[in-house]
Scaffold this motif. Sequence first.
Motif, mmCIF file in Angstrom:
data_model
loop_
_atom_site.group_PDB
_atom_site.id
_atom_site.type_symbol
_atom_site.label_atom_id
_atom_site.label_comp_id
_atom_site.label_asym_id
_atom_site.label_seq_id
_atom_site.Cartn_x
_atom_site.Cartn_y
_atom_site.Cartn_z
ATOM 1 N N UNK A 85 115.104 -95.228 -48.338
ATOM 2 C CA UNK A 85 114.079 -95.898 -47.531
ATOM 3 C C UNK A 85 113.945 -95.165 -46.202
ATOM 4 N N UNK A 86 112.755 -94.629 -45.942
ATOM 5 C CA UNK A 86 112.477 -93.945 -44.684
ATOM 6 C C UNK A 86 111.608 -94.832 -43.802
ATOM 7 N N UNK A 87 111.901 -94.847 -42.525
ATOM 8 C CA UNK A 87 111.035 -95.590 -41.601
ATOM 9 C C UNK A 87 109.641 -94.979 -41.575
ATOM 10 N N UNK A 88 109.589 -93.655 -41.461
ATOM 11 C CA UNK A 88 108.326 -92.936 -41.560
ATOM 12 C C UNK A 88 108.636 -91.497 -41.937
ATOM 13 N N UNK A 89 107.669 -90.838 -42.548
ATOM 14 C CA UNK A 89 107.901 -89.488 -43.055
ATOM 15 C C UNK A 89 107.745 -88.422 -41.984
ATOM 16 N N UNK A 90 107.059 -88.741 -40.892
ATOM 17 C CA UNK A 90 106.805 -87.762 -39.842
ATOM 18 C C UNK A 90 106.455 -88.533 -38.575
ATOM 19 N N UNK A 91 106.650 -87.871 -37.410
ATOM 20 C CA UNK A 91 106.231 -88.536 -36.170
ATOM 21 C C UNK A 91 104.761 -88.252 -35.853
ATOM 22 N N UNK A 92 104.160 -87.279 -36.545
ATOM 23 C CA UNK A 92 102.734 -86.968 -36.428
ATOM 24 C C UNK A 92 102.290 -86.710 -34.990
ATOM 25 N N UNK A 93 103.151 -86.152 -34.175
ATOM 26 C CA UNK A 93 102.799 -85.927 -32.766
ATOM 27 C C UNK A 93 101.609 -84.994 -32.605
ATOM 28 N N UNK A 94 101.453 -84.083 -33.537
ATOM 29 C CA UNK A 94 100.363 -83.119 -33.425
ATOM 30 C C UNK A 94 99.000 -83.743 -33.697
ATOM 31 N N UNK A 95 98.952 -84.860 -34.435
ATOM 32 C CA UNK A 95 97.664 -85.474 -34.773
ATOM 33 C C UNK A 95 96.974 -86.045 -33.524
ATOM 34 N N UNK A 96 97.644 -86.876 -32.706
ATOM 35 C CA UNK A 96 96.986 -87.370 -31.488
ATOM 36 C C UNK A 96 96.567 -86.240 -30.558
ATOM 37 N N UNK A 97 97.405 -85.199 -30.439
ATOM 38 C CA UNK A 97 97.060 -84.081 -29.565
ATOM 39 C C UNK A 97 95.846 -83.329 -30.091
ATOM 40 N N UNK A 98 95.761 -83.208 -31.411
ATOM 41 C CA UNK A 98 94.611 -82.523 -32.005
ATOM 42 C C UNK A 98 93.321 -83.287 -31.731
ATOM 43 N N UNK A 99 93.333 -84.611 -31.950
ATOM 44 C CA UNK A 99 92.144 -85.420 -31.700
ATOM 45 C C UNK A 99 91.778 -85.410 -30.210
ATOM 46 N N UNK A 100 92.787 -85.521 -29.348
ATOM 47 C CA UNK A 100 92.530 -85.513 -27.902
ATOM 48 C C UNK A 100 91.930 -84.177 -27.475
ATOM 49 N N UNK A 101 92.413 -83.083 -28.060
ATOM 50 C CA UNK A 101 91.890 -81.756 -27.720
ATOM 51 C C UNK A 101 90.429 -81.620 -28.140
ATOM 52 N N UNK A 102 90.137 -82.056 -29.372
ATOM 53 C CA UNK A 102 88.771 -81.933 -29.873
ATOM 54 C C UNK A 102 87.791 -82.751 -29.031
ATOM 55 N N UNK A 103 88.165 -84.003 -28.768
ATOM 56 C CA UNK A 103 87.258 -84.866 -27.990
ATOM 57 C C UNK A 103 87.157 -84.361 -26.557
ATOM 58 N N UNK A 104 88.300 -83.916 -26.006
ATOM 59 C CA UNK A 104 88.308 -83.409 -24.634
ATOM 60 C C UNK A 104 87.429 -82.185 -24.452
ATOM 61 N N UNK A 105 87.297 -81.410 -25.513
ATOM 62 C CA UNK A 105 86.434 -80.229 -25.443
ATOM 63 C C UNK A 105 84.975 -80.564 -25.732
ATOM 64 N N UNK A 106 84.737 -81.397 -26.743
ATOM 65 C CA UNK A 106 83.379 -81.629 -27.217
ATOM 66 C C UNK A 106 82.560 -82.526 -26.288
ATOM 67 N N UNK A 107 83.163 -83.636 -25.826
ATOM 68 C CA UNK A 107 82.379 -84.585 -25.027
ATOM 69 C C UNK A 107 81.935 -83.987 -23.699
ATOM 70 N N UNK A 108 82.858 -83.466 -22.855
ATOM 71 C CA UNK A 108 82.372 -82.836 -21.613
ATOM 72 C C UNK A 108 81.502 -81.622 -21.894
ATOM 73 N N UNK A 109 81.817 -80.910 -23.007
ATOM 74 C CA UNK A 109 80.997 -79.756 -23.352
ATOM 75 C C UNK A 109 79.572 -80.155 -23.669
ATOM 76 N N UNK A 110 79.393 -81.287 -24.355
ATOM 77 C CA UNK A 110 78.047 -81.780 -24.658
ATOM 78 C C UNK A 110 77.318 -82.185 -23.379
ATOM 79 N N UNK A 111 78.075 -82.810 -22.485
ATOM 80 C CA UNK A 111 77.460 -83.213 -21.211
ATOM 81 C C UNK A 111 77.007 -81.989 -20.420
#
Length: 204
Positions: A31-57
């Motif tokens: 029994x595993x609590x979770x298979x991964x901490x997935x730290x890279x996923x939030x950073x990836x989404x934050x990077x994409x939005x951080x680039x795209x939204x101000x870039x669109x503006x």
Amino acid sequence: MSLINTQEQQLLTDAIQRVENNTDAELVTVLARQADDYRYIPLLWASLIGLLVPGAINYYPEWLSPHQLILSQWVLFIGLALLFQIPALQYRLIPRQVRYWRASNLARRQFLEQNLHHTNGETGILIFVSEAERYVEILVDRGISSRIPDSYWESIVKQFTEQVRRGDVAKGFVECIEACGVELQRQIPATSKKNELPNHLVIL
């Protein structure tokens, strides 16, 4: 997340012992609590939005100066990176395929780490659960797969997965062990008394 308590763990150990008394198969539960901490996923989404939204503006130059654009990108990235660390939000950002892939990889590593590939007659069977991903998998060695088709485990896994989603992990484990034992006792009956691997639940 409600991991199994000591009393429930003993129920699992007893269930494994009952099954192994009547089969040459060696069962291991993980029994595993979770298979991964997935730290890279939030950073990836934050990077994409951080680039795209101000870039669109930035298509409207009168709105932001170059200095304000860079500053807004950094502020948005840092804010979202922190916000997305909240577990309830984090798991919504992770595609199901990614969660299942990570859980499946962990299950296969555990099959090797628990020495299930070294049993006499190649009769190791792993019942693996990753609770955060609501993921269940049964892995068997060649001595079992040559006698029992993989399709047999599918309904057992499906039922157990529903129980994990409802939070009935301990009950699901016991019922899964017993369901596996029915066919194991029929196809791989006990020929000698042995216990090659520990019967207790492995918690990661």
